[in-house]
Write a protein that holds these residues in place. Structure first.
Motif, PDB file in Angstrom:
ATOM      1  N   VAL A  81     -12.918 -12.901   5.618  1.00  0.00           N
ATOM      2  CA  VAL A  81     -14.101 -13.247   4.829  1.00  0.00           C
ATOM      3  C   VAL A  81     -15.260 -12.463   5.427  1.00  0.00           C
ATOM      4  O   VAL A  81     -15.569 -12.613   6.620  1.00  0.00           O
ATOM      5  CB  VAL A  81     -14.386 -14.766   4.876  1.00  0.00           C
ATOM      6  CG1 VAL A  81     -15.681 -15.085   4.156  1.00  0.00           C
ATOM      7  CG2 VAL A  81     -13.230 -15.548   4.322  1.00  0.00           C
ATOM      8  N   ALA A  82     -15.880 -11.645   4.610  1.00  0.00           N
ATOM      9  CA  ALA A  82     -16.997 -10.792   5.052  1.00  0.00           C
ATOM     10  C   ALA A  82     -16.593  -9.942   6.253  1.00  0.00           C
ATOM     11  O   ALA A  82     -17.378  -9.749   7.177  1.00  0.00           O
ATOM     12  CB  ALA A  82     -18.228 -11.632   5.360  1.00  0.00           C
ATOM     13  N   GLY A  83     -15.349  -9.504   6.288  1.00  0.00           N
ATOM     14  CA  GLY A  83     -14.872  -8.634   7.358  1.00  0.00           C
ATOM     15  C   GLY A  83     -14.451  -9.356   8.618  1.00  0.00           C
ATOM     16  O   GLY A  83     -14.001  -8.736   9.576  1.00  0.00           O
ATOM     17  N   LEU A  84     -14.581 -10.680   8.667  1.00  0.00           N
ATOM     18  CA  LEU A  84     -14.178 -11.458   9.843  1.00  0.00           C
ATOM     19  C   LEU A  84     -12.970 -12.321   9.501  1.00  0.00           C
ATOM     20  O   LEU A  84     -12.860 -12.833   8.381  1.00  0.00           O
ATOM     21  CB  LEU A  84     -15.322 -12.366  10.309  1.00  0.00           C
ATOM     22  CG  LEU A  84     -16.565 -11.660  10.844  1.00  0.00           C
ATOM     23  CD1 LEU A  84     -17.676 -12.660  11.049  1.00  0.00           C
ATOM     24  CD2 LEU A  84     -16.248 -10.938  12.140  1.00  0.00           C
ATOM     25  N   PRO A  85     -12.077 -12.530  10.462  1.00  0.00           N
ATOM     26  CA  PRO A  85     -10.931 -13.403  10.198  1.00  0.00           C
ATOM     27  C   PRO A  85     -11.387 -14.833   9.888  1.00  0.00           C
ATOM     28  O   PRO A  85     -12.320 -15.355  10.502  1.00  0.00           O
ATOM     29  CB  PRO A  85     -10.129 -13.360  11.501  1.00  0.00           C
ATOM     30  CG  PRO A  85     -10.594 -12.148  12.215  1.00  0.00           C
ATOM     31  CD  PRO A  85     -12.008 -11.917  11.777  1.00  0.00           C
ATOM     32  N   LEU A  86     -10.726 -15.442   8.931  1.00  0.00           N
ATOM     33  CA  LEU A  86     -11.059 -16.816   8.522  1.00  0.00           C
ATOM     34  C   LEU A  86     -10.941 -17.783   9.691  1.00  0.00           C
ATOM     35  O   LEU A  86     -11.757 -18.694   9.834  1.00  0.00           O
ATOM     36  CB  LEU A  86     -10.154 -17.250   7.357  1.00  0.00           C
ATOM     37  CG  LEU A  86     -10.385 -18.645   6.817  1.00  0.00           C
ATOM     38  CD1 LEU A  86     -11.793 -18.767   6.246  1.00  0.00           C
ATOM     39  CD2 LEU A  86      -9.351 -19.003   5.775  1.00  0.00           C
ATOM     40  N   LEU A  90     -13.855 -20.368  10.902  1.00  0.00           N
ATOM     41  CA  LEU A  90     -13.677 -21.825  10.894  1.00  0.00           C
ATOM     42  C   LEU A  90     -13.791 -22.418  12.288  1.00  0.00           C
ATOM     43  O   LEU A  90     -14.471 -23.429  12.492  1.00  0.00           O
ATOM     44  CB  LEU A  90     -12.342 -22.199  10.256  1.00  0.00           C
ATOM     45  CG  LEU A  90     -12.247 -22.002   8.747  1.00  0.00           C
ATOM     46  CD1 LEU A  90     -10.857 -22.360   8.254  1.00  0.00           C
ATOM     47  CD2 LEU A  90     -13.286 -22.833   8.031  1.00  0.00           C
ATOM     48  N   ILE A  91     -13.105 -21.815  13.260  1.00  0.00           N
ATOM     49  CA  ILE A  91     -13.091 -22.386  14.606  1.00  0.00           C
ATOM     50  C   ILE A  91     -14.363 -22.029  15.377  1.00  0.00           C
ATOM     51  O   ILE A  91     -14.878 -22.836  16.156  1.00  0.00           O
ATOM     52  CB  ILE A  91     -11.824 -21.938  15.361  1.00  0.00           C
ATOM     53  CG1 ILE A  91     -10.590 -22.527  14.669  1.00  0.00           C
ATOM     54  CG2 ILE A  91     -11.873 -22.380  16.817  1.00  0.00           C
ATOM     55  CD1 ILE A  91      -9.282 -22.040  15.212  1.00  0.00           C
ATOM     56  N   GLY A  92     -14.902 -20.834  15.166  1.00  0.00           N
ATOM     57  CA  GLY A  92     -16.055 -20.397  15.943  1.00  0.00           C
ATOM     58  C   GLY A  92     -17.400 -20.701  15.333  1.00  0.00           C
ATOM     59  O   GLY A  92     -18.402 -20.769  16.038  1.00  0.00           O
ATOM     60  N   PRO A  97     -21.194 -27.327  12.954  1.00  0.00           N
ATOM     61  CA  PRO A  97     -21.758 -28.309  12.013  1.00  0.00           C
ATOM     62  C   PRO A  97     -20.841 -29.537  11.852  1.00  0.00           C
ATOM     63  O   PRO A  97     -21.335 -30.658  11.681  1.00  0.00           O
ATOM     64  CB  PRO A  97     -21.878 -27.542  10.698  1.00  0.00           C
ATOM     65  CG  PRO A  97     -21.938 -26.120  11.087  1.00  0.00           C
ATOM     66  CD  PRO A  97     -21.125 -25.993  12.339  1.00  0.00           C
ATOM     67  N   PHE A  98     -19.542 -29.320  11.938  1.00  0.00           N
ATOM     68  CA  PHE A  98     -18.601 -30.441  11.865  1.00  0.00           C
ATOM     69  C   PHE A  98     -18.812 -31.387  13.049  1.00  0.00           C
ATOM     70  O   PHE A  98     -18.867 -32.611  12.873  1.00  0.00           O
ATOM     71  CB  PHE A  98     -17.166 -29.909  11.836  1.00  0.00           C
ATOM     72  CG  PHE A  98     -16.127 -30.974  11.844  1.00  0.00           C
ATOM     73  CD1 PHE A  98     -15.909 -31.776  10.737  1.00  0.00           C
ATOM     74  CD2 PHE A  98     -15.346 -31.196  12.975  1.00  0.00           C
ATOM     75  CE1 PHE A  98     -14.943 -32.767  10.740  1.00  0.00           C
ATOM     76  CE2 PHE A  98     -14.385 -32.181  12.990  1.00  0.00           C
ATOM     77  CZ  PHE A  98     -14.183 -32.964  11.875  1.00  0.00           C
TER      78      PHE A  98
END
Length: 127
Positions: A81-86, A90-92, A97-98
């Motif tokens: 997504v946008a050149g970065l791994p999903l 999600l993790i980084g 916010p979670f």
């Protein structure tokens, strides 16, 4: 016609004899460390422990489940997504916010438990 005087009325002050049992707040049960006070306090601690366990479960499933999800579905791990791994996003990034959301929920629920407990112990036992 002779008018009769009004009947005499005896006026007295409040009784000075102590009553058998006076009304007192349940809070004194906790202060005096009675059996009932222990039950009240134990119920609060049990409710707070249940809430903490629920928060840990949400965190474990929410954050701990992500690596497991990427391991079980390797194609998802390769998604960018946008050149970065999903996975990195999600993790980084999305994890913070979670964590803030779970922390906010936990504090609100713990304060609500304490408010309910305070309302319970501040009421007065009726004789």
């Amino acid at each position: 016609m002779s008018e009769q005087p009004p009947p005499r009325v005896r006026v007295t002050g409040p009784s000075r004899r102590p009553t058998r049992r006076t009304a007192r707040p349940r809070r004194s049960q906790i202060d005096e460390e009675t059996r009932l006070g222990e039950i009240y306090l134990r119920s609060l601690l049990r409710e707070q422990l249940r809430l903490a366990g629920l928060a840990l479960l949400v965190l474990a499933v929410g954050l701990g489940g992500l690596p497991l999800l990427f391991w079980l579905v390797p194609d998802l791990a390769a998604t960018r997504v946008a050149g970065l791994p999903l996975a990195w996003l999600l993790i980084g990034v999305a994890a913070y916010p979670f964590l803030v959301g779970v922390g906010w929920w936990y504090v609100r629920a713990a304060e609500r438990n304490e408010d309910d407990f305070t309302d319970l112990v501040e009421t007065v036992d009726r004789p």
